[in-house]
Design a protein around this motif. Structure first.
Motif, PDB file in Angstrom:
ATOM      1  N   MET A   1     -80.589 -30.473 109.099  1.00  0.00           N
ATOM      2  CA  MET A   1     -79.677 -29.505 109.660  1.00  0.00           C
ATOM      3  C   MET A   1     -79.929 -29.330 111.156  1.00  0.00           C
ATOM      4  O   MET A   1     -78.988 -29.318 111.933  1.00  0.00           O
ATOM      5  N   ILE A   2     -81.183 -29.175 111.531  1.00  0.00           N
ATOM      6  CA  ILE A   2     -81.523 -29.009 112.944  1.00  0.00           C
ATOM      7  C   ILE A   2     -81.148 -30.270 113.705  1.00  0.00           C
ATOM      8  O   ILE A   2     -80.652 -30.205 114.824  1.00  0.00           O
ATOM      9  N   PHE A   3     -81.339 -31.414 113.086  1.00  0.00           N
ATOM     10  CA  PHE A   3     -81.023 -32.682 113.736  1.00  0.00           C
ATOM     11  C   PHE A   3     -79.526 -32.775 114.039  1.00  0.00           C
ATOM     12  O   PHE A   3     -79.135 -33.246 115.091  1.00  0.00           O
ATOM     13  N   ARG A   4     -78.669 -32.300 113.124  1.00  0.00           N
ATOM     14  CA  ARG A   4     -77.220 -32.343 113.324  1.00  0.00           C
ATOM     15  C   ARG A   4     -76.818 -31.415 114.462  1.00  0.00           C
ATOM     16  O   ARG A   4     -75.928 -31.747 115.242  1.00  0.00           O
ATOM     17  N   ASN A   5     -77.434 -30.248 114.625  1.00  0.00           N
ATOM     18  CA  ASN A   5     -77.109 -29.325 115.714  1.00  0.00           C
ATOM     19  C   ASN A   5     -77.518 -29.911 117.071  1.00  0.00           C
ATOM     20  O   ASN A   5     -76.791 -29.782 118.041  1.00  0.00           O
ATOM     21  N   VAL A   6     -78.677 -30.550 117.109  1.00  0.00           N
ATOM     22  CA  VAL A   6     -79.138 -31.172 118.355  1.00  0.00           C
ATOM     23  C   VAL A   6     -78.208 -32.332 118.714  1.00  0.00           C
ATOM     24  O   VAL A   6     -77.850 -32.505 119.883  1.00  0.00           O
ATOM     25  N   GLN A   7     -77.810 -33.091 117.703  1.00  0.00           N
ATOM     26  CA  GLN A   7     -76.914 -34.210 117.945  1.00  0.00           C
ATOM     27  C   GLN A   7     -75.559 -33.702 118.457  1.00  0.00           C
ATOM     28  O   GLN A   7     -74.980 -34.284 119.381  1.00  0.00           O
ATOM     29  N   GLY A   8     -75.037 -32.621 117.920  1.00  0.00           N
ATOM     30  CA  GLY A   8     -73.768 -32.033 118.376  1.00  0.00           C
ATOM     31  C   GLY A   8     -73.871 -31.517 119.808  1.00  0.00           C
ATOM     32  O   GLY A   8     -72.965 -31.714 120.622  1.00  0.00           O
ATOM     33  N   ILE A   9     -74.976 -30.856 120.124  1.00  0.00           N
ATOM     34  CA  ILE A   9     -75.194 -30.352 121.487  1.00  0.00           C
ATOM     35  C   ILE A   9     -75.288 -31.517 122.458  1.00  0.00           C
ATOM     36  O   ILE A   9     -74.739 -31.473 123.551  1.00  0.00           O
ATOM     37  N   PHE A  10     -75.967 -32.581 122.060  1.00  0.00           N
ATOM     38  CA  PHE A  10     -76.095 -33.763 122.910  1.00  0.00           C
ATOM     39  C   PHE A  10     -74.720 -34.395 123.182  1.00  0.00           C
ATOM     40  O   PHE A  10     -74.422 -34.785 124.313  1.00  0.00           O
ATOM     41  N   ILE A  11     -73.875 -34.464 122.165  1.00  0.00           N
ATOM     42  CA  ILE A  11     -72.538 -35.039 122.338  1.00  0.00           C
ATOM     43  C   ILE A  11     -71.707 -34.164 123.279  1.00  0.00           C
ATOM     44  O   ILE A  11     -71.044 -34.662 124.194  1.00  0.00           O
ATOM     45  N   ILE A  12     -71.724 -32.857 123.093  1.00  0.00           N
ATOM     46  CA  ILE A  12     -70.979 -31.941 123.976  1.00  0.00           C
ATOM     47  C   ILE A  12     -71.501 -32.053 125.413  1.00  0.00           C
ATOM     48  O   ILE A  12     -70.728 -32.141 126.359  1.00  0.00           O
ATOM     49  N   PHE A  13     -72.804 -32.075 125.578  1.00  0.00           N
ATOM     50  CA  PHE A  13     -73.405 -32.200 126.910  1.00  0.00           C
ATOM     51  C   PHE A  13     -72.981 -33.520 127.557  1.00  0.00           C
ATOM     52  O   PHE A  13     -72.676 -33.564 128.750  1.00  0.00           O
ATOM     53  N   SER A  14     -72.924 -34.583 126.792  1.00  0.00           N
ATOM     54  CA  SER A  14     -72.521 -35.889 127.316  1.00  0.00           C
ATOM     55  C   SER A  14     -71.080 -35.862 127.809  1.00  0.00           C
ATOM     56  O   SER A  14     -70.771 -36.392 128.874  1.00  0.00           O
ATOM     57  N   PHE A  15     -70.182 -35.234 127.013  1.00  0.00           N
ATOM     58  CA  PHE A  15     -68.786 -35.123 127.444  1.00  0.00           C
ATOM     59  C   PHE A  15     -68.655 -34.281 128.716  1.00  0.00           C
ATOM     60  O   PHE A  15     -67.917 -34.634 129.630  1.00  0.00           O
TER      61      PHE A  15
END
Length: 181
Positions: A1-15
């Protein structure tokens, strides 16, 4: 679960990071002036000091930037032609042209035709006399302290007519342009 939130934040930050490369900031200009010196020091620091009545105010065009290989700086603002009444420094003709920057953040002075001014001008870019709101330039009726400190000025001795010269130059350019076409 924590991994999915970090991955989502990373994708938003990248955009967000990616799109910031496409955003161009708008150039801003601001005018910030130090307190002007006393009248005599301002006279010493200026290339020209005179009183005069505004005959003409012409907005400068920047058509030169469209010429190929034009490498001189562009200059907006206004050309102001004065009928010189008294002079203390740098001006000996009856008419003189001064450049002032655009209004607002460019520090230009909103000269009005028919109004009389005490002008402190210096040579800046393009070797033209220029003044701005950071100098002691003022409406003549508001410049009593300066006029008293400067003392009596001299009358201009060389007669010139810059207003007429501007029309002749414009006419010559139009004739040459029509001839080329």
């Amino acid at each position: 679960m924590i991994f999915r939130n970090v991955q989502g934040i990373f994708i938003i930050f990248s955009f967000v990071l990616l799109f910031t490369f496409f955003i161009q900031p708008f150039p801003a200009s601001a005018c910030s002036c130090a307190r002007p010196p006393d009248p005599l020091t301002a006279k010493d620091q200026s290339a020209a000091v005179f009183t005069g009545k505004v005959l003409q105010v012409n907005e400068r065009t920047d058509w030169l930037r469209w010429l190929p290989f034009w490498d001189k700086p562009e200059r907006g603002g206004f050309d102001v032609i004065f009928e010189v009444q008294s002079t203390w420094k740098g001006v000996d003709q009856t008419q003189v042209q001064i450049v002032t920057s655009g209004l607002g953040g460019s520090c230009g002075i909103p000269f009005q035709p028919g109004q009389e001014y005490l002008v402190y001008a210096s040579y800046w870019e393009l070797n033209e006399l220029e003044t701005n709101i950071c100098t002691r330039t003022a409406i003549k009726s508001d410049a009593g302290e300066d006029l008293q400190a400067l003392g009596p000025g001299a009358m201009p001795i060389r007669s010139t007519n810059l207003v007429w010269t501007d029309y002749v130059f414009t006419g010559i350019v139009v004739i040459i342009a029509v001839g080329i076409l």
